[in-house]
Design a protein around this motif. Sequence first.
Motif, PDB file in Angstrom:
ATOM      1  N   TRP A 153       5.625  57.088  54.721  1.00 33.74           N
ATOM      2  CA  TRP A 153       5.703  58.201  55.674  1.00 33.74           C
ATOM      3  C   TRP A 153       6.983  59.003  55.413  1.00 33.74           C
ATOM      4  O   TRP A 153       7.924  58.529  54.776  1.00 33.74           O
ATOM      5  CB  TRP A 153       5.725  57.653  57.100  1.00 33.74           C
ATOM      6  CG  TRP A 153       6.826  56.672  57.360  1.00 33.74           C
ATOM      7  CD1 TRP A 153       8.090  56.934  57.774  1.00 33.74           C
ATOM      8  CD2 TRP A 153       6.770  55.256  57.175  1.00 33.74           C
ATOM      9  NE1 TRP A 153       8.830  55.784  57.868  1.00 33.74           N
ATOM     10  CE2 TRP A 153       8.037  54.732  57.504  1.00 33.74           C
ATOM     11  CE3 TRP A 153       5.751  54.374  56.763  1.00 33.74           C
ATOM     12  CZ2 TRP A 153       8.317  53.382  57.424  1.00 33.74           C
ATOM     13  CZ3 TRP A 153       6.044  53.028  56.684  1.00 33.74           C
ATOM     14  CH2 TRP A 153       7.305  52.545  57.024  1.00 33.74           C
ATOM     15  N   ARG A 196      10.337  60.882  56.860  1.00 39.65           N
ATOM     16  CA  ARG A 196      11.258  60.759  57.991  1.00 39.65           C
ATOM     17  C   ARG A 196      12.525  61.557  57.714  1.00 39.65           C
ATOM     18  O   ARG A 196      12.920  61.753  56.547  1.00 39.65           O
ATOM     19  CB  ARG A 196      11.610  59.294  58.256  1.00 39.65           C
ATOM     20  CG  ARG A 196      12.409  58.623  57.144  1.00 39.65           C
ATOM     21  CD  ARG A 196      12.974  57.292  57.624  1.00 39.65           C
ATOM     22  NE  ARG A 196      13.684  56.550  56.578  1.00 39.65           N
ATOM     23  CZ  ARG A 196      14.957  56.770  56.239  1.00 39.65           C
ATOM     24  NH1 ARG A 196      15.665  57.729  56.847  1.00 39.65           N
ATOM     25  NH2 ARG A 196      15.536  56.038  55.295  1.00 39.65           N
ATOM     26  N   THR A 255      19.133  59.905  57.714  1.00 37.76           N
ATOM     27  CA  THR A 255      20.167  59.573  58.692  1.00 37.76           C
ATOM     28  C   THR A 255      21.485  59.320  57.954  1.00 37.76           C
ATOM     29  O   THR A 255      21.537  59.310  56.723  1.00 37.76           O
ATOM     30  CB  THR A 255      19.782  58.315  59.486  1.00 37.76           C
ATOM     31  OG1 THR A 255      19.844  57.178  58.605  1.00 37.76           O
ATOM     32  CG2 THR A 255      18.380  58.428  60.074  1.00 37.76           C
ATOM     33  N   TRP A 307      15.196  65.240  54.128  1.00 42.14           N
ATOM     34  CA  TRP A 307      14.089  64.342  54.443  1.00 42.14           C
ATOM     35  C   TRP A 307      13.862  63.340  53.313  1.00 42.14           C
ATOM     36  O   TRP A 307      14.151  63.633  52.154  1.00 42.14           O
ATOM     37  CB  TRP A 307      12.807  65.150  54.660  1.00 42.14           C
ATOM     38  CG  TRP A 307      12.810  65.897  55.962  1.00 42.14           C
ATOM     39  CD1 TRP A 307      13.537  67.013  56.270  1.00 42.14           C
ATOM     40  CD2 TRP A 307      12.078  65.558  57.127  1.00 42.14           C
ATOM     41  NE1 TRP A 307      13.299  67.390  57.565  1.00 42.14           N
ATOM     42  CE2 TRP A 307      12.400  66.515  58.117  1.00 42.14           C
ATOM     43  CE3 TRP A 307      11.170  64.546  57.448  1.00 42.14           C
ATOM     44  CZ2 TRP A 307      11.855  66.488  59.386  1.00 42.14           C
ATOM     45  CZ3 TRP A 307      10.616  64.513  58.717  1.00 42.14           C
ATOM     46  CH2 TRP A 307      10.961  65.477  59.672  1.00 42.14           C
ATOM     47  N   TRP A 338      10.899  60.300  51.844  1.00 47.21           N
ATOM     48  CA  TRP A 338       9.648  59.554  51.964  1.00 47.21           C
ATOM     49  C   TRP A 338      10.013  58.090  51.818  1.00 47.21           C
ATOM     50  O   TRP A 338      10.740  57.708  50.903  1.00 47.21           O
ATOM     51  CB  TRP A 338       8.643  59.959  50.895  1.00 47.21           C
ATOM     52  CG  TRP A 338       7.280  59.386  51.172  1.00 47.21           C
ATOM     53  CD1 TRP A 338       6.799  58.180  50.768  1.00 47.21           C
ATOM     54  CD2 TRP A 338       6.240  60.000  51.942  1.00 47.21           C
ATOM     55  NE1 TRP A 338       5.515  57.985  51.233  1.00 47.21           N
ATOM     56  CE2 TRP A 338       5.139  59.091  51.963  1.00 47.21           C
ATOM     57  CE3 TRP A 338       6.121  61.208  52.609  1.00 47.21           C
ATOM     58  CZ2 TRP A 338       3.945  59.373  52.624  1.00 47.21           C
ATOM     59  CZ3 TRP A 338       4.932  61.494  53.268  1.00 47.21           C
ATOM     60  CH2 TRP A 338       3.859  60.589  53.276  1.00 47.21           C
ATOM     61  N   GLU A 339       9.520  57.282  52.739  1.00 51.63           N
ATOM     62  CA  GLU A 339       9.833  55.853  52.742  1.00 51.63           C
ATOM     63  C   GLU A 339       8.556  55.054  52.557  1.00 51.63           C
ATOM     64  O   GLU A 339       7.540  55.331  53.212  1.00 51.63           O
ATOM     65  CB  GLU A 339      10.515  55.482  54.065  1.00 51.63           C
ATOM     66  CG  GLU A 339      11.003  54.059  54.130  1.00 51.63           C
ATOM     67  CD  GLU A 339      11.827  53.797  55.383  1.00 51.63           C
ATOM     68  OE1 GLU A 339      11.345  53.033  56.244  1.00 51.63           O
ATOM     69  OE2 GLU A 339      12.931  54.357  55.510  1.00 51.63           O
TER      70      GLU A 339
END
Length: 272
Positions: free
Chosen positions: A138, A140, A143, A183, A185-186
Amino acid sequence: MTSDPAEFQRRVAGFLGRDPLRHTVMSTVLVHEIAGPTIAREPSYFASVHTDDVVGVAMRSAGRGVWLGQLPIDAVPLLVTRFAELLPQIDDVHGTEAVAGPFAAAWSALRGRAYHADHGARLYRLGPMRPPLAPPGWARPATAADIEISGRWLAEMARELDDAHLAMSEKGIRARIEAGRLWLWEDDGQPVSLTAHQVPVGGWGRIGPVFTPRAARGHGYASALVAEVSRRLRETGAEVCLYADIDNPTSNKIYRAIGFEAVIDEAHYAFE
């Protein structure tokens, strides 16, 4: 010619507004410069070409080469002279072939520096979006915990593309993260791809950079991440654009598959 971005923006706002997509790079540079100089010790220079009204623009943002926007060809010799009066040297020039080639030739003749064609760039705009099949994982927002890996990947991208400007300081990465503009993708708890976007200006949000480390390529992570960030930008009311290396068939293929449509090609000449 001015080194005051706010003055320049007031002077050329109407001109840029007539084709905000074509001038997306200049518009986002102006936003950042007005907020605070990117490199305080080195000024940027902005040039506007006039007849009765503004008919062309160019800039040399701090630490980078010259970028030529829409511009009449007969203005190129004067621009070369004016930039040469202000700058001891430049390393490269970007723009459509019609103006970048003559600029490079004139600069070479004036400064005695050879030049060669380097990686050109293709500007794309997003048409009707065709979301790719989603790979595992997904998207995310990045951070603070992702600063180290983001910096490492951007440095790797800079080395791979031989473009030092793609590397970013910890301060720059942190600022993008805090603004919600970086952003990842993990997949299975691990970041596998990265992208970012610029502040939307003139109705356009520009995506970039986009990077997937070699070990994670071939799974569709970058396609899915670009599509997701594009969708979110559109939800804010912005249209979406991005640049791709003309000589990279993989990136051009995946962007076209998502729904990006080619707008204009820009040449890049490097001085030796």
